[in-house]
Write a protein that holds these residues in place. Structure first.
Motif, PDB file in Angstrom:
ATOM      1  N   GLN A 128      -4.382  -0.333  -4.049  1.00 42.25           N
ATOM      2  CA  GLN A 128      -5.817  -0.252  -4.270  1.00 42.25           C
ATOM      3  C   GLN A 128      -6.571   0.224  -3.020  1.00 42.25           C
ATOM      4  N   VAL A 129      -5.984   0.048  -1.858  1.00 42.22           N
ATOM      5  CA  VAL A 129      -6.655   0.455  -0.616  1.00 42.22           C
ATOM      6  C   VAL A 129      -5.984   1.660   0.018  1.00 42.22           C
ATOM      7  N   GLY A 130      -5.141   2.360  -0.734  1.00 48.70           N
ATOM      8  CA  GLY A 130      -4.528   3.595  -0.242  1.00 48.70           C
ATOM      9  C   GLY A 130      -3.189   3.417   0.410  1.00 48.70           C
ATOM     10  N   GLY A 131      -2.717   2.191   0.522  1.00 50.67           N
ATOM     11  CA  GLY A 131      -1.417   1.945   1.117  1.00 50.67           C
ATOM     12  C   GLY A 131      -1.462   1.969   2.636  1.00 50.67           C
ATOM     13  N   PRO A 132      -0.325   1.660   3.285  1.00 49.32           N
ATOM     14  CA  PRO A 132      -0.260   1.657   4.751  1.00 49.32           C
ATOM     15  C   PRO A 132      -0.434   3.059   5.321  1.00 49.32           C
ATOM     16  N   THR A 133      -1.003   3.144   6.511  1.00 48.96           N
ATOM     17  CA  THR A 133      -1.151   4.421   7.213  1.00 48.96           C
ATOM     18  C   THR A 133       0.125   4.725   7.985  1.00 48.96           C
ATOM     19  N   GLN A 134       0.127   5.924   8.637  1.00 51.28           N
ATOM     20  CA  GLN A 134       1.291   6.300   9.423  1.00 51.28           C
ATOM     21  C   GLN A 134       1.483   5.388  10.638  1.00 51.28           C
ATOM     22  N   GLU A 135       0.380   4.753  11.095  1.00 54.89           N
ATOM     23  CA  GLU A 135       0.459   3.877  12.261  1.00 54.89           C
ATOM     24  C   GLU A 135       0.863   2.456  11.887  1.00 54.89           C
ATOM     25  N   ALA A 136       1.085   2.179  10.578  1.00 55.81           N
ATOM     26  CA  ALA A 136       1.346   0.813  10.127  1.00 55.81           C
ATOM     27  C   ALA A 136       2.773   0.384  10.418  1.00 55.81           C
ATOM     28  N   ASP A 137       2.918  -0.883  10.755  1.00 56.58           N
ATOM     29  CA  ASP A 137       4.227  -1.501  10.907  1.00 56.58           C
ATOM     30  C   ASP A 137       4.548  -2.197   9.589  1.00 56.58           C
TER      31      ASP A 137
END
Length: 861
Positions: free
Chosen positions: A777-786
């Motif tokens: 719903q919030v676009g999923g984790p970004t590339q910087e996400a652990d």
């Protein structure tokens, strides 16, 4: 060479200005300021002063300042004149044309500043007297009399509301009020016309021009008697005429002025702003009909209040203020130090009379006279005006000292050192200086009745000045023996001796006792003679209700020779307070009384718990020992229908204290790690881009740490709250303690997602949806996400991480159900480089600290 040539030209210009002094003073006012004129005339003051010599740079500065001032005024014209306070001729012409009577408002100008003459004399005076303490010494030596004409005041405006004297001469423009009664009645306000007549109705013209006011009633009576009989009359003056006079010369605003017919010389000068400091106050000329009719010396008025020479003006009179004459200054210990203009004064006695004589602090054995000698140098002469001589001899001596133009007389201060005294200091009733007498001893100075209570009788300090250099020395005497007359201690005093009497507090250790525990004001108190346990308790404000009176302890020090040992004495406090001699001990120095608390006594705040949120009756409730959570909830009426029990928050004060200690330790640890990583940054990074990225990461962590420093530990105890019927008797039915708080929120109906997602926000709770659903719903984790470090903070405070759920199937965490009020945290990835992996440890510490403080943070936010 160029600098020397310029200096030579500058000095030559100064000499030429001196030679042309009177000519320079005659230049137009708007072209040459008063300061410039005096600079021209008295520039020889700048040479060879024994107290101050004007350097070439100082002369250049003075001349440059005056030149800049004159050029600026010339360039600005009328506007500059207004700003500087000098009125242009056009301004005063408008005043005359409008027949404005009285004194124009003249703004502050050079009159409010020091003239060149005052500046020169003042600078010499400061250097000559800067180390002397001279009473009544003004800050600067000013020219006398010029401050009487203050531009902002109207003290010398002509008086128009006073009775007209009999010698007042009637003229055109005056109004005469004639009151008649008897055979003829009426009141007539008659104006004297240009022909000098007044016109009385039914009678005709009566010439009154030139008639004194005192003769006017007789004149009109005689004229009316020709036509009427049996009448009376009364004559008064109405509005007086306006006359024009001229004020020229060295005045602030020369010009013609419309003044009242009662105006005098001083009124006219006041209207023109008063004489400039370049103008004379002692030789003001009054011309009438082209002839000099009188000269006025304003010093008669300023010094004696004599206005007999302040003649009344007539229309067309001219007041001329010439250039200032001879001047001499007198400074120091005289009653009115100033620079005076000389007229008939030729010697020191007459100059001293202008200054109203010498102050008692004046040192007459050395009166100094500085004089300009033959336009070449400045010389100094000292005179001895022996004050012990007779008045006639002193007057004769001063008459024999001539005073010339630009002389400066200085009266120095006497020796301010107080002599013929000894001083009593310290713990006495009346400390201070006492007259010294030969053979005086300590017992003559210190009287027993003058000693204050608790004085120290063991010693007194004597401070004495020893020759030949008045070096101070100190010795001590036994005060008791000195007052008893012991010769060895009752020493003979010398002039300037200082005897100091000490207090016991200064010379002896004050015996103290301490009380702590259950009294109103625990602390340290002075031990008095015969002080008991009961006395100490009363001094400390008596017992608290929580005091245990069955027993108390007195800790005492026993000193034996060079050793000391402590022991404890148990007493029955209740009996001691009743005065039982066996228990109410007499206290010794440094005794320490401890009063205990009644067993099981708790403070009022520890006997209450707080229920907040969705209770039927939320609030604070007192508890008894052993009372359970379910019992308190039942007393509060139970839960409301909106209560969300999964989001219950239970906090305890004792846990908060423990958590705060650990939280402070972790904050210190994280701060040290950040500082360490910042120091290692330059040596471990391989490129500029990596350095910047690492620095940004550390700065973000430091900002989070600064925020967490201001938070306090929450003291949360993770428990499970359930309906009352299930809670009673279960393991979550806690025993309550004072200070406990239970908060039951309403159902938030939302799930929070924070950290490294594309749109961190709160999502409406949907039943039976998992972690993956809310991340989508919030676009999923970004590339910087652990993604491997994701975790969920449950509404009840428990934490579920992805590492706990991971195993053979990596989707276990993502498929975990999420409940209302949960928070999904997606931290930042720090494992790109080995150095960045170390930062991850700090981020983990910050997350732990945040949870302790009851907040949730995500690294990288």
């Amino acid at each position: 060479m160029k600098k020397g040539y310029a200096l030579t030209l500058l000095l030559f210009a100064a000499v030429m200005l001196t030679i042309c002094g009177h000519a320079a003073l005659a230049v137009e006012t708007n072209k040459l300021s008063p300061a410039t004129s005096l600079q021209s005339r008295y520039s020889q003051l700048a040479t060879d002063s024994p107290f101050q010599s004007y350097s070439s740079s100082r002369l250049r500065e003075l001349l440059s300042d005056q030149q800049n001032t004159s050029e600026a005024k010339a360039a600005k014209g009328t506007s500059a004149d207004k700003k500087s306070g000098e009125k242009s001729p056009a301004d005063f012409k408008r005043k005359v044309d409008s027949r404005e009577v009285g004194r124009p408002r003249i703004a502050k100008d050079a009159e409010s500043e020091l003239s060149a003459l005052e500046k020169m004399v003042f600078e010499d005076e400061i250097l000559a007297q800067k180390d002397l303490r001279i009473p009544y010494q003004p800050k600067e030596l000013q020219q006398f009399g010029y401050n009487y004409f203050r531009p902002s005041e109207a003290g010398f405006a002509p008086l128009t509301d006073v009775p007209v004297s009999d010698d007042y001469v009637i003229g055109p423009g005056d109004r005469v009020v004639v009151n008649l009664w008897g055979s003829i009645e009426g009141t007539y306000d008659l104006e004297v016309n240009r022909s000098g007549d007044i016109v009385i109705p039914t009678v005709g013209n009566v010439r009154v021009w030139g008639v004194p006011y005192g003769q006017l009633p007789e004149l009109i009576m005689n004229r009316l008697s020709q036509d009427y009989k049996d009448f009376n009359l009364n004559i008064t003056m109405g509005k007086l005429r306006i006359m024009k006079v001229f004020v020229v010369g060295e005045v602030q605003a020369p010009g013609d002025y419309n003044l009242s017919s009662l105006a005098t010389v001083i009124n006219a000068l006041s209207a023109a702003g008063g004489p400039r400091k370049t103008g004379s106050l002692r030789n003001i000329v009054i011309r009438r009909g082209g002839k000099v009719i009188d000269t006025v010396d304003l010093y008669d008025f300023f010094l004696k209040g004599d206005k007999s020479r302040d003649i009344r003006l007539l229309p067309g009179d001219t007041i001329f203020v010439p250039v200032i004459g001879r001047v001499a200054g007198i400074a120091g210990n005289v009653k009115r130090p100033a620079i005076y203009e000389l007229r008939d004064e030729k010697n020191l006695k007459e100059l001293m009379a202008l200054a109203e004589g010498v102050l008692p602090t004046g040192f007459l054995q050395r009166v100094q006279l500085s004089r300009i000698d033959a336009h070449q140098q400045k010389v100094v002469t000292d005179f001895n005006l022996d004050p012990k001589s007779t008045a006639a001899a002193l007057a004769s001596t001063m008459e024999g000292i001539p005073i010339k133009d630009m002389d400066i007389v200085r009266i120095f201060n006497i020796d301010t050192k107080l002599r013929n005294h000894v001083r009593l200091e310290g713990h006495v009733l009346r400390p201070g200086d006492v007259a010294f007498k030969q053979g005086m001893r300590i017992s003559d100075l210190v009287k027993k009745e003058e000693l204050l209570a608790e004085y120290f009788d063991g010693s007194a300090q004597v401070t004495r000045l020893f020759p030949p250099d008045d070096r101070p020395g100190v010795f001590f005497v036994d005060l008791t023996k000195a007052l008893d007359g012991d010769p060895a201690n009752n020493v003979e005093l010398k002039e300037f001796d200082r005897v100091k009497v000490f207090s016991r507090r200064e010379m002896k250790e004050i015996p103290m006792v301490v009380i702590n525990g259950e009294v109103q004001n625990p602390g340290e108190y002075q031990l008095f003679a015969g002080m008991t346990v009961r006395d100490l308790v009363l001094v400390a404000g008596n017992l608290k209700e929580s005091a245990f009176t069955a027993n108390a302890e007195v800790s005492r020090l026993d000193k034996t020779g060079e050793t000391v040992a402590s022991r404890t004495i148990a007493i029955n406090l209740e009996k001691a307070l009743q005065g039982d001699p066996a228990e109410n001990l007499v206290l010794a120095p440094f005794d320490h009384l401890t009063i205990r608390t009644i067993p099981n006594w708790t403070e009022e705040k520890d006997r209450f718990v707080s229920l907040k949120g969705e209770f039927v009756f939320p609030g604070n409730y007192p508890i008894y020992r052993g009372e359970r959570l379910s019992a308190v909830i039942e007393r509060a009426g139970g839960f409301t229908a909106k209560a969300y029990l999964k989001g219950a928050r239970f906090t305890r004060e004792s846990l908060r204290e423990i958590q705060q200690v650990r939280m402070d330790e972790e904050i210190g640890r994280a701060e040290r790690e950040i500082l360490k990583k910042q120091a290692e940054l330059a040596s471990t990074a391989s490129s500029k881009e990596e350095i910047e990225a690492n620095r940004a990461a550390l700065e973000g962590l430091k900002r989070q740490l600064d925020l967490l420093k201001n938070r306090r530990a929450e003291g949360r105890l993770i428990t499970r709250i359930m309906p009352l019927e299930r809670l009673k008797g279960g393991r979550f039915d806690l025993e309550m303690k004072g200070g406990d708080t239970l908060t039951i929120p309403a159902d938030p109906a939302a799930v929070n997602i924070i950290g490294q997602v594309y749109n961190p926000s709160s999502i409406i709770f949907t039943l039976d949806e998992d972690v993956n659903y809310y991340l989508e719903q919030v676009g999923g984790p970004t590339q910087e996400a652990d993604e491997g470090g994701m975790y969920v903070v449950k509404a009840d405070g428990t934490v579920v991480s992805k590492k706990q759920s991971s195993g053979i199937f990596s989707t276990g965490f993502l498929s975990r159900d999420v409940e209302s009020g949960d928070t999904i945290v997606v931290p930042q990835q720090y494992e790109k480089t080995a150095w960045m992996r170390n930062i991850k440890d700090i981020a983990t510490i910050l997350g732990q600290i945040a949870l302790t403080a009851g907040v949730i943070v995500a690294a990288g936010l």
